[in-house]
Structure formats: C-alpha cells, structure tokens
Design a protein around this motif. Structure first.
Motif, PDB file in Angstrom:
ATOM      1  N   ARG A  33       0.855  -1.387  -0.018  1.00 45.99           N
ATOM      2  CA  ARG A  33       0.050  -0.190   0.012  1.00 45.99           C
ATOM      3  C   ARG A  33       0.889   1.379   0.212  1.00 45.99           C
ATOM      4  N   GLN A  34       1.965   1.172   0.631  1.00 46.95           N
ATOM      5  CA  GLN A  34       2.814   2.578   0.782  1.00 46.95           C
ATOM      6  C   GLN A  34       3.467   2.605  -0.466  1.00 46.95           C
ATOM      7  N   LEU A  35       3.933   1.658  -1.131  1.00 44.83           N
ATOM      8  CA  LEU A  35       4.567   1.581  -2.226  1.00 44.83           C
ATOM      9  C   LEU A  35       3.561   2.302  -3.568  1.00 44.83           C
ATOM     10  N   VAL A  36       2.197   1.755  -3.400  1.00 41.34           N
ATOM     11  CA  VAL A  36       1.378   2.264  -4.518  1.00 41.34           C
ATOM     12  C   VAL A  36       1.191   3.867  -4.229  1.00 41.34           C
ATOM     13  N   ALA A  37       1.132   4.141  -2.830  1.00 42.57           N
ATOM     14  CA  ALA A  37       0.537   5.534  -2.464  1.00 42.57           C
ATOM     15  C   ALA A  37       2.105   6.456  -2.722  1.00 42.57           C
ATOM     16  N   PHE A  38       3.000   5.848  -2.860  1.00 45.02           N
ATOM     17  CA  PHE A  38       4.480   6.707  -3.077  1.00 45.02           C
ATOM     18  C   PHE A  38       4.410   7.045  -4.525  1.00 45.02           C
ATOM     19  N   ARG A  39       3.720   6.374  -5.535  1.00 42.22           N
ATOM     20  CA  ARG A  39       3.412   6.813  -6.933  1.00 42.22           C
ATOM     21  C   ARG A  39       2.987   7.905  -6.963  1.00 42.22           C
ATOM     22  N   THR A  40       2.040   8.444  -5.897  1.00 40.70           N
ATOM     23  CA  THR A  40       1.272   9.615  -6.411  1.00 40.70           C
ATOM     24  C   THR A  40       1.872  10.830  -5.785  1.00 40.70           C
ATOM     25  N   GLY A  41       3.122  10.885  -5.363  1.00 44.72           N
ATOM     26  CA  GLY A  41       3.799  12.087  -5.137  1.00 44.72           C
ATOM     27  C   GLY A  41       4.785  11.945  -3.625  1.00 44.72           C
ATOM     28  N   ALA A  42       4.437  11.053  -3.054  1.00 37.88           N
ATOM     29  CA  ALA A  42       5.308  10.940  -1.636  1.00 37.88           C
ATOM     30  C   ALA A  42       6.586  10.888  -1.839  1.00 37.88           C
ATOM     31  N   PRO A  43       7.469  11.117  -0.758  1.00 42.38           N
ATOM     32  CA  PRO A  43       9.029  11.283  -0.844  1.00 42.38           C
ATOM     33  C   PRO A  43       9.297  10.038  -1.596  1.00 42.38           C
ATOM     34  N   MET A  44       8.969   8.971  -1.680  1.00 37.40           N
ATOM     35  CA  MET A  44       9.525   7.925  -2.350  1.00 37.40           C
ATOM     36  C   MET A  44       9.145   7.691  -3.722  1.00 37.40           C
ATOM     37  N   LYS A  45       8.444   8.790  -4.274  1.00 35.63           N
ATOM     38  CA  LYS A  45       7.834   8.609  -5.899  1.00 35.63           C
ATOM     39  C   LYS A  45       9.112   8.399  -6.748  1.00 35.63           C
ATOM     40  N   PRO A  46      10.049   8.984  -6.549  1.00 35.57           N
ATOM     41  CA  PRO A  46      11.018   8.499  -7.612  1.00 35.57           C
ATOM     42  C   PRO A  46      11.412   7.110  -7.898  1.00 35.57           C
ATOM     43  N   VAL A  47      11.531   6.387  -6.701  1.00 33.83           N
ATOM     44  CA  VAL A  47      11.831   4.938  -6.568  1.00 33.83           C
ATOM     45  C   VAL A  47      10.629   4.341  -6.862  1.00 33.83           C
ATOM     46  N   ALA A  48       9.424   4.538  -6.406  1.00 34.84           N
ATOM     47  CA  ALA A  48       8.296   3.785  -6.519  1.00 34.84           C
ATOM     48  C   ALA A  48       7.762   3.711  -8.099  1.00 34.84           C
ATOM     49  N   ASP A  49       8.239   4.838  -8.803  1.00 38.51           N
ATOM     50  CA  ASP A  49       7.917   5.084 -10.309  1.00 38.51           C
ATOM     51  C   ASP A  49       8.573   4.242 -10.896  1.00 38.51           C
ATOM     52  N   GLN A  50       9.633   3.515 -10.769  1.00 41.22           N
ATOM     53  CA  GLN A  50      10.339   2.643 -11.395  1.00 41.22           C
ATOM     54  C   GLN A  50      10.075   1.389 -11.216  1.00 41.22           C
ATOM     55  N   LEU A  51       8.961   1.174 -10.375  1.00 45.29           N
ATOM     56  CA  LEU A  51       8.730  -0.535  -9.826  1.00 45.29           C
ATOM     57  C   LEU A  51       7.244  -0.629 -10.553  1.00 45.29           C
ATOM     58  N   VAL A  52       7.225  -1.909 -11.214  1.00 41.54           N
ATOM     59  CA  VAL A  52       5.946  -2.262 -11.503  1.00 41.54           C
ATOM     60  C   VAL A  52       5.283  -3.144 -10.527  1.00 41.54           C
ATOM     61  N   LEU A  53       3.749  -3.217 -10.562  1.00 37.81           N
ATOM     62  CA  LEU A  53       3.244  -3.713  -9.693  1.00 37.81           C
ATOM     63  C   LEU A  53       3.907  -5.221  -9.032  1.00 37.81           C
ATOM     64  N   LYS A  54       4.104  -6.087 -10.185  1.00 35.48           N
ATOM     65  CA  LYS A  54       5.061  -7.289  -9.611  1.00 35.48           C
ATOM     66  C   LYS A  54       5.978  -7.148  -8.757  1.00 35.48           C
ATOM     67  N   ASP A  55       6.937  -6.068  -9.018  1.00 30.62           N
ATOM     68  CA  ASP A  55       8.128  -5.925  -8.371  1.00 30.62           C
ATOM     69  C   ASP A  55       7.780  -5.068  -7.118  1.00 30.62           C
TER      70      ASP A  55
END
Length: 68
Positions: A33-55
């Motif tokens: 849930r945190q990783l998915v949320a990070f894709r929306t602009g949280a501090p880890m967005k640059p990291v999460a943007d590189q991950l597909v759901l499987k990852d």
C-alpha cells in the motif's frame, strides 16, 4: 540480501537509518500500500515510479519476511 535499492536508504538490515523508517518485518500488505501511495507523489515517488506492480509485490513480500 536486501539489494542495493532498498538498503541504500533503509539500511543493510532494513531496520531504518535516521529519519528513514524500518521496513524489516512490516506487513507485506502495508508495504505494498505504501509503495502504491508513493507513486502519487510521496517522498519515495522517484523509487516507486521505477517499480511495476509485480516488483512492488516482491519487494513488499521480501521486506516483510526480514526479521527486525
């Protein structure tokens, strides 16, 4: 091994470093849930943007399996 991407901020044991929180032993569902949320602009967005759901699922399952 936790792998360089996670360990570089969360520490080799994934138990957190300074203000970076621990992720070892956390619920894989919480971590996902945190990783998915990070894709929306949280501090880890640059990291999460590189991950597909499987990852994200793999990362969450792994970090959740590490004993704190």
């Amino acid at each position: 091994s936790s792998g360089p991407p996670c360990a570089s901020c969360h520490g080799a044991d994934l138990c957190g470093v300074g203000l970076v929180p621990p992720i070892a032993g956390r619920s894989p569902t919480y971590l996902l849930r945190q990783l998915v949320a990070f894709r929306t602009g949280a501090p880890m967005k640059p990291v999460a943007d590189q991950l597909v759901l499987k990852d994200m699922i793999a990362v969450a399952a792994y970090a959740g399996s590490v004993q704190p």
